[in-house]
Scaffold this motif. Sequence first.
Motif, PDB file in Angstrom:
ATOM      1  N   ILE A 137       0.844  -1.192   0.000  1.00 39.07           N
ATOM      2  CA  ILE A 137       0.000   0.000   0.000  1.00 39.07           C
ATOM      3  C   ILE A 137       0.884   1.249   0.000  1.00 39.07           C
ATOM      4  N   GLY A 138       0.677   2.101  -1.001  1.00 40.41           N
ATOM      5  CA  GLY A 138       1.501   3.296  -1.157  1.00 40.41           C
ATOM      6  C   GLY A 138       2.899   2.968  -1.636  1.00 40.41           C
ATOM      7  N   GLY A 139       3.026   1.924  -2.431  1.00 41.54           N
ATOM      8  CA  GLY A 139       4.340   1.388  -2.790  1.00 41.54           C
ATOM      9  C   GLY A 139       5.169   2.212  -3.758  1.00 41.54           C
ATOM     10  N   LYS A 140       4.552   3.056  -4.566  1.00 38.71           N
ATOM     11  CA  LYS A 140       5.334   3.836  -5.516  1.00 38.71           C
ATOM     12  C   LYS A 140       6.100   4.940  -4.792  1.00 38.71           C
ATOM     13  N   ARG A 179       1.245  -7.012  -4.978  1.00 42.33           N
ATOM     14  CA  ARG A 179       0.584  -5.999  -5.804  1.00 42.33           C
ATOM     15  C   ARG A 179       0.798  -4.621  -5.200  1.00 42.33           C
ATOM     16  N   VAL A 180       1.105  -3.648  -6.053  1.00 39.97           N
ATOM     17  CA  VAL A 180       1.221  -2.262  -5.592  1.00 39.97           C
ATOM     18  C   VAL A 180      -0.156  -1.607  -5.624  1.00 39.97           C
ATOM     19  N   TRP A 181      -0.518  -0.954  -4.516  1.00 37.58           N
ATOM     20  CA  TRP A 181      -1.750  -0.166  -4.427  1.00 37.58           C
ATOM     21  C   TRP A 181      -1.338   1.275  -4.157  1.00 37.58           C
ATOM     22  N   ALA A 222       3.009  -1.744   4.175  1.00 36.40           N
ATOM     23  CA  ALA A 222       2.785  -0.310   3.983  1.00 36.40           C
ATOM     24  C   ALA A 222       3.974   0.439   4.575  1.00 36.40           C
ATOM     25  N   SER A 223       4.811   0.949   3.706  1.00 34.03           N
ATOM     26  CA  SER A 223       5.995   1.682   4.140  1.00 34.03           C
ATOM     27  C   SER A 223       5.724   3.176   4.031  1.00 34.03           C
ATOM     28  N   HIS A 224       5.548   3.814   5.172  1.00 33.47           N
ATOM     29  CA  HIS A 224       5.365   5.268   5.242  1.00 33.47           C
ATOM     30  C   HIS A 224       4.154   5.730   4.430  1.00 33.47           C
ATOM     31  N   CYS A 225       3.033   5.122   4.757  1.00 35.00           N
ATOM     32  CA  CYS A 225       1.757   5.504   4.147  1.00 35.00           C
ATOM     33  C   CYS A 225       0.750   5.966   5.192  1.00 35.00           C
ATOM     34  N   ILE A 271       4.205  -2.684   8.796  1.00 35.66           N
ATOM     35  CA  ILE A 271       3.929  -1.258   8.628  1.00 35.66           C
ATOM     36  C   ILE A 271       5.088  -0.434   9.177  1.00 35.66           C
ATOM     37  N   ASN A 272       5.477   0.575   8.412  1.00 37.04           N
ATOM     38  CA  ASN A 272       6.464   1.546   8.880  1.00 37.04           C
ATOM     39  C   ASN A 272       5.854   2.936   8.897  1.00 37.04           C
ATOM     40  N   VAL A 273       6.138   3.684   9.956  1.00 39.40           N
ATOM     41  CA  VAL A 273       5.755   5.089  10.053  1.00 39.40           C
ATOM     42  C   VAL A 273       6.965   5.868  10.564  1.00 39.40           C
ATOM     43  N   PRO A 274       7.028   7.179  10.290  1.00 35.82           N
ATOM     44  CA  PRO A 274       8.138   7.966  10.832  1.00 35.82           C
ATOM     45  C   PRO A 274       7.977   8.186  12.336  1.00 35.82           C
TER      46      PRO A 274
END
Length: 246
Positions: free
Chosen positions: A29-32, A50-52, A75-78, A104-107
């Motif tokens: 999720i939010g991969g681009k 799959r990229v969303w 979900a990396s930083h989404c 999941i990653n967040v700052p």
Amino acid sequence: MRECSKSIERRLSDSNYIRKYFVGSGIDIGGKPDPLALYTELFPLMDSVRVWDWEDGDAQFMAGVDDQSFDFVFASHCLEHLVDPREGLRNWMRIVKPGGHLIINVPDEDMYEQGIFPSTFNRDHKWTFTIFKSRSWSDRSINLAELVAGLGEAADVRKLEMIDAAYRHQLPRFDQTLSPVAEAAIELVIRRRPAEEIAAGGRLPTGKQPDPSLRLHFNQYRADQATLRAANGDAPPFTNDGELKA
């Protein structure tokens, strides 16, 4: 900058990502523009991912994605970009299969935002995150420990970790994620408990017996322990501090 790519080396050094987390079919999720799919061959149990992204729909709702349709959600930083991260996390939990994982990653607010919000370094950030604080300098702070508690009994937290191995806390205020090595993040891994596990109140033994050839070894562990106890007799362990002899 390229936060997913930065994380690959440390994830390869942790067997859980290879054997448990990145297994089967997933969604990024939010991969681009830095998708996990670039590294599929490094995680041999990953079938596809799959990229969303924004053109697919709002990540807060994941509209059109069936319940329990992916083995893992990445979900990396989404999450920090969503209007309502709580609803977003609930929907991410909704689309992962029982037994599957959310990664999941967040700052981290102190390492990334560094005491100023709205964000100096990313104007689209809507929230700041901490693992847990009784008080934060940010009026948009979310404690991840409390956020996860809101998911209910299906959430089996496997990891909640500050990612700061290459972060230099002695530097003045500066966006260290611009470097090719530093992460300023918190990583959260949640396993979705199957219904039978929830009903049992925990992840209890299955009761299924292993093959007899393996039972020989498991039972030998118990036999060895019994032999050691019998050999020691009445001598309590860790009481002999005499000099060592050849």
